[in-house]
Design an enzyme around this catalytic site. Structure first.
Site, PDB file in Angstrom:
ATOM      1  N   ASP A 161       0.991   5.151  -0.278  1.00  0.00           N
ATOM      2  CA  ASP A 161       0.302   6.445  -0.239  1.00  0.00           C
ATOM      3  C   ASP A 161       1.008   7.457  -1.129  1.00  0.00           C
ATOM      4  O   ASP A 161       2.233   7.613  -1.040  1.00  0.00           O
ATOM      5  CB  ASP A 161       0.281   6.991   1.190  1.00  0.00           C
ATOM      6  CG  ASP A 161      -0.557   6.150   2.133  1.00  0.00           C
ATOM      7  OD1 ASP A 161      -1.759   6.006   1.873  1.00  0.00           O
ATOM      8  OD2 ASP A 161      -0.001   5.643   3.128  1.00  0.00           O
ATOM      9  N   HIS A 173       0.861  -1.190   0.000  1.00  0.00           N
ATOM     10  CA  HIS A 173       0.000   0.000   0.000  1.00  0.00           C
ATOM     11  C   HIS A 173       0.892   1.233   0.000  1.00  0.00           C
ATOM     12  O   HIS A 173       1.609   1.499   0.968  1.00  0.00           O
ATOM     13  CB  HIS A 173      -0.913   0.009   1.218  1.00  0.00           C
ATOM     14  CG  HIS A 173      -1.716   1.271   1.322  1.00  0.00           C
ATOM     15  ND1 HIS A 173      -2.598   1.662   0.335  1.00  0.00           N
ATOM     16  CD2 HIS A 173      -1.754   2.246   2.263  1.00  0.00           C
ATOM     17  CE1 HIS A 173      -3.147   2.815   0.682  1.00  0.00           C
ATOM     18  NE2 HIS A 173      -2.648   3.190   1.839  1.00  0.00           N
ATOM     19  N   ASP A 196      -7.649   1.508   2.379  1.00  0.00           N
ATOM     20  CA  ASP A 196      -7.208   2.391   3.461  1.00  0.00           C
ATOM     21  C   ASP A 196      -8.116   3.578   3.752  1.00  0.00           C
ATOM     22  O   ASP A 196      -7.969   4.188   4.800  1.00  0.00           O
ATOM     23  CB  ASP A 196      -5.787   2.892   3.168  1.00  0.00           C
ATOM     24  CG  ASP A 196      -5.077   3.382   4.425  1.00  0.00           C
ATOM     25  OD1 ASP A 196      -5.423   2.916   5.522  1.00  0.00           O
ATOM     26  OD2 ASP A 196      -4.176   4.227   4.314  1.00  0.00           O
TER      27      ASP A 196
END
Length: 972
Positions: A52, A50, A166
């Site tokens: 960002d 993941h 998320d």
């Protein structure tokens, strides 16, 4: 990490596995999925990272320090074992990586995509938030990402999965958009802890989500809730940042542990299987920025999978089968199971807001955090649509990269740690820099096209967009003479109020395109903006009505100094009792308090008060979480407030002063009486007492609302909310304020049997109806403490050496639910919301010569009130991306909530559409190529859509329907 990249490139140079497995490899998509065993418990291992696009670091810092290593390392690992899988998510990062690779590496990646080892999921520019985003920006950023994937990697890379693992709660509109993109499934991790507990008990962690109350089963999408956030199972993180026990399969080694580790993993899988409805469970193997040294994880996973082949494990007499997989392969396996067993998944029809991860910890603060950032993003979207529309009329005579810069900046801003306001301050500053550069770039491109249309040649009129007009600064209006072009991005004619800072408080002569004098009004600025550094700010604001702006067109207004005598300022007097406005729309101010007392609109007079109040924050309030100390907020003003009448040719209103924290204009406009405007500025918030403050604008009415209110979902469909209640689980009201807050993207509504009362916003905010007859919207917040959810900073924005000031607008609409004789009040609200989302864009230049074409309409006729051109932009040579949308829901208006057909064959002024090829919402595949999985209990079908005749230039729309086309055009 550089060593891994070197080894990868070296292996390619030697010709090692540069084109592996092609001869007998399965085709991509579901055909490339590993075979699930119907008689086993199938454990789908999904390696992922993941990443960002900004949070604790900026996008570039994350890329150069982390993400480039992740992707490069993963490619090496995938090449070495054809069973391994990985999913790539954020296209913004992939573009940065792909653009730096040579042809050999690109070919290797293409092979991995084609054989299903490397799968793209979600595919948007960023993993967007779902509370604070508007559907137009969400669709745009998916279009941007999906096109990049399609252009560079082809059909096999098309995502089929929404991967929203998320974001902090999940909207129904996101589900609808995902279904319309052609996705078969959505996966996420965050939902209220009570909802998750109930679903685990009921084995409904896999469900069917109906994303629209209007589009029916066509917006249904399979949805799966991840078991344990999106991390690896406890004890089984093999990444270099983890210290879990690695797997050793050498039986001669004293630390041999393969059989033990297999048993430990099997125990966890047995527990997970108790909470899912089929014989499939998905196990995420990853976390934030994992796989920088991918081989460390993959080698251990290889051994784990091997161990299950060696040491048989069972669950309910079924063999446990463990294998590499992807979210789409998990979706297909679940789909096979429910269809073969005719099993109906639980149907979800609302959303997953608000999100709480524990008692008293509601993630509802971020609905408002960094309120100026949320408005800045709306401005960016407004300019982006204007720029794309103008570029569509330019027949290629524009710089596409200039607009792409803004597309990418707006795409990044949709990220769930960008528009949410949950990033570190230096990251927020970087987002603002990207967006401001993108806006300036797009404004330059749009200004050049506009200049060409006005002058008839290549003259550049050097238009400026006055992006600092909200703080009463604009370089172009500092001169005595200047030219203003007002562009209307709506598909119908509209009248708009144009507001500009002006200097020297002189008289002006304003001439419209027909050489008529235009009335105007000079008001004092809302506040003294002299604190703004590096800008000349004005104390005077000029406003005028730009009447009958043509659809997708503009009018040019010429300003000149009439004389040097100051025009009288319309701030007339301080007065205790005011009735302000016009016969159709007016309001009254209380003599005792100075506050709003009543409103008259659309034939209804209603007692309405409005005041600025604030909650004091508990220590656990922060960028994400809202935890007020008390349930009843305190007033910002200590007593009666000062009011000053403001009246002129354009508007009537009052200026209210609530003390050092807040000032507000309440206005009614002579040429637009469909709403009452509240133009407010709040801040700096005084937290010198060590206590955070969270400011709300509260409206109170006598309406009997019985705990019901309504909020929009990402600016589109409206959902009913019930105070202290949830439809899916038993709700506890230990936090009666924060637990009843919902995201308000465009409006919040209360009503009784006869009257509807709505407040519309100019950005996303948190809002609620804490008591019957009330509406409150949080407009600003500053917190003294970090809330412990990872950002590591308290939310207390500073600007020019002081706490930040937030300026914004609310638009109040009131009337009988049946309407004003022309439209229902709901339809009026839709109209106002559209006009505020896509406001006419004002371009200003000091140049006054060579103005040959003073008005222009991009459409030959306005579209019906229930139809809007959602998207018009260049796509390729002589091809435009063209979206039409129906802007009303079923039942919102007796006349407008109906099917409507638009003939686009002779719609545009400068070009003609000759062919329409219908695509999915993201425009990355033709609609007839989109084959979605079917589910018991839903009429979604796996049959192909009948191919549309490209020569058919009529488009029929049902309520809330969006249709997307690649339009072949011939320029006149």
């Amino acid at each position: 990490m550089s060593l891994l990249v070197f080894l990868f490139c070296f292996s390619l140079f030697l010709g090692v596995n540069t084109k592996p497995y092609e001869a007998d490899a399965p085709s991509c998509g579901y055909d490339a999925c590993p075979e699930a065993d119907p008689s086993a418990l199938n454990v789908h291992i999904v390696p992922h990272s993941h990443d960002d696009v900004g949070w604790l670091k900026t996008l570039d810092q994350y890329y150069f320090q982390d993400v480039q290593n992740v992707i490069s390392s993963v490619i090496v690992a995938l090449k070495l074992n054809p069973e391994r899988r990985f999913v790539q998510v954020e296209t913004a990062f992939f573009k940065l990586w792909w653009s730096r690779q040579n042809d050999i590496i690109k070919e290797a990646v293409q092979n991995l995509v084609n054989n299903g080892q490397l799968e793209f999921i979600n595919g948007a520019w960023s993993m967007n938030d779902e509370a604070a985003v508007h559907y137009q920006s969400t669709i745009d950023q998916f279009t941007l990402g999906l096109r990049y994937i399609e252009d560079n990697l082809g059909r096999c890379a098309r995502p089929k999965v929404g991967w929203q693992i998320d974001p902090f709660g999940h909207s129904r509109e996101q589900a609808s958009i995902s279904a319309q993109l052609g996705f078969d499934s959505m996966f996420f991790a965050r939902l209220d802890y009570r909802d998750k507990n109930r679903r685990m008990d009921d084995k409904t962690m896999d469900l069917l989500w109906r994303g629209s109350a209007n589009l029916g089963n066509n917006a249904d999408i399979f949805t799966s809730v991840l078991y344990q956030h999106y991390s690896a199972p406890g004890g089984f993180c093999f990444d270099i940042v983890c210290n879990d026990e690695v797997i050793i399969d050498d039986e001669e080694d004293p630390d041999y542990n393969l059989e033990k580790r297999v048993g430990e993993f099997a125990d966890q899988m047995r527990d997970r299987a108790e909470h899912y409805p089929t014989n499939n469970i998905l196990v995420t193997m990853g976390d934030d920025f994992r796989y920088e040294a991918a081989m460390t994880t993959y080698m251990n996973l290889d051994l784990l999978i091997k161990g299950f082949d060696l040491f048989e494990q069972t669950y309910n007499d079924k063999r446990i089968k463990v294998f590499y997989s992807t979210p789409s392969c998990y979706t297909k396996a679940v789909n096979d199971y429910v269809n073969s067993n005719n099993y109906n998944l639980e149907l979800k029809t609302d959303d997953f807001f608000p999100y709480a991860d524990g008692t008293n910890t509601y993630w509802t603060g971020y609905f408002t955090s960094r309120a100026t950032s949320k408005h800045f993003e709306r401005q960016g979207n407004n300019l982006l649509q204007v720029s794309k529309q103008l570029a569509a009329n330019a027949q290629g005579s524009y710089d596409n990269e200039q607009i792409n810069t803004l597309k990418e900046a707006v795409g990044v801003m949709q990220h769930h740690d960008a528009i949410t306001g949950t990033e570190k301050q230096h990251v927020a500053n970087n987002y603002y820099l990207r967006l401001s550069r993108g806006m300036q770039s797009a404004a330059d491109a749009a200004g050049q096209v506009l200049s060409n249309l006005i002058t008839g040649d290549d003259t550049n009129l050097e238009f400026d967009s006055c992006l600092l007009a909200n703080v009463s600064a604009c370089t172009q209006t500092e001169s005595d003479t200047f030219t203003v072009a007002v562009y209307n991005p709506l598909s119908r004619t509209q009248t708009a109020i144009v507001t500009l800072p002006v200097f020297d408080q002189q008289n002006y002569q304003i001439r419209d395109p027909d050489d008529n004098d235009v009335p105007y009004q000079l008001d004092a600025s809302l506040t003294d903006f002299s604190y703004v550094e590096n800008a000349r700010t004005s104390q005077t604001t000029l406003q005028f009505a730009a009447k009958d702006l043509p659809p997708l067109g503009f009018k040019v207004y010429r300003f000149s100094a009439a004389d040097k005598q100051p025009k009288s300022n319309p701030l007339l007097k301080k007065t205790p009792n005011l009735s302000v406005g016009y016969e159709e729309t007016s309001f009254e101010i209380s003599e005792q308090t100075g506050l709003l007392e009543s409103i008259t609109m659309n034939g209804v007079t209603l007692q309405v008060t409005q005041d600025f109040q604030y909650y004091t924050s508990q220590n656990s309030s922060g960028a994400y979480i809202f935890v007020p100390v008390e349930t009843d907020p305190s007033r910002v003003a200590g007593g009666p407030i000062t009011t000053t009448l403001v009246s002129g040719d354009v508007s009537q209103g009052v200026l209210q002063e609530f003390g050092s924290w807040a000032r507000q204009f309440i206005k009614v406009y002579n040429d637009d009486k469909s709403y009452i405007e509240f133009d407010w500025i709040v801040g700096p918030l005084d937290i010198s007492d060590g206590v955070g403050k969270e400011v709300v604008s509260k409206f109170s009415t006598p309406l009997e609302t019985n705990g019901q209110f309504y909020t929009d979902s990402n600016g589109r469909e409206v959902l009913q909310r019930t105070r202290n209640s949830r439809p899916d689980y038993d709700y506890t009201d230990e936090q009666p304020v924060a637990g009843n807050y919902y995201p308000v993207t465009s409006k919040i509504v209360i009503e009784d049997d006869d009257v509807e009362f709505a407040v519309l916003t100019d950005r996303s905010q948190g809002g609620s109806s804490i008591n019957d007859g009330e509406v409150e919207l949080m407009v600003h917040r500053a917190c003294q403490h970090d809330d412990g959810r990872g950002v590591g900073e308290n939310l207390n924005e500073q600007e020019f050496g002081d706490g930040i000031r937030v300026r914004g607008k609310h638009f109040l609409v009131l009337g009988p639910k049946g309407g004003n004789g022309d439209k229902s009040i709901a339809a009026v609200e839709r109209d106002v919301a559209q006009r505020k989302l896509l406001s006419p864009w004002t371009f200003v230049t000091k140049q006054v010569d060579n103005l040959n074409n003073l008005q222009f309409s991009g459409l030959k006729n306005s579209l019906p009130d229930n139809v809007q051109i959602l998207t018009l932009e260049p796509w390729s040579e002589n091809t435009l991306l063209f979206r039409l949308e129906h802007v009303l829901e079923n039942g919102e208006d007796d006349n407008l909530s109906q099917e409507v057909t638009v003939d686009v064959s002779d719609l545009f002024t400068l070009f003609s559409i000759t062919e329409l090829k219908e695509t999915t919402l993201g425009a990355n595949m033709l609609l007839e190529e989109n084959v979605r999985l079917s589910w018991p209990g839903s009429s979604t079908t796996d049959d192909q859509v009948e191919k549309r005749d490209v020569d058919d230039l009529t488009v029929t729309l049902q309520p809330m329907q969006i249709r997307t086309f690649l339009a072949t055009v011939s320029y006149n």
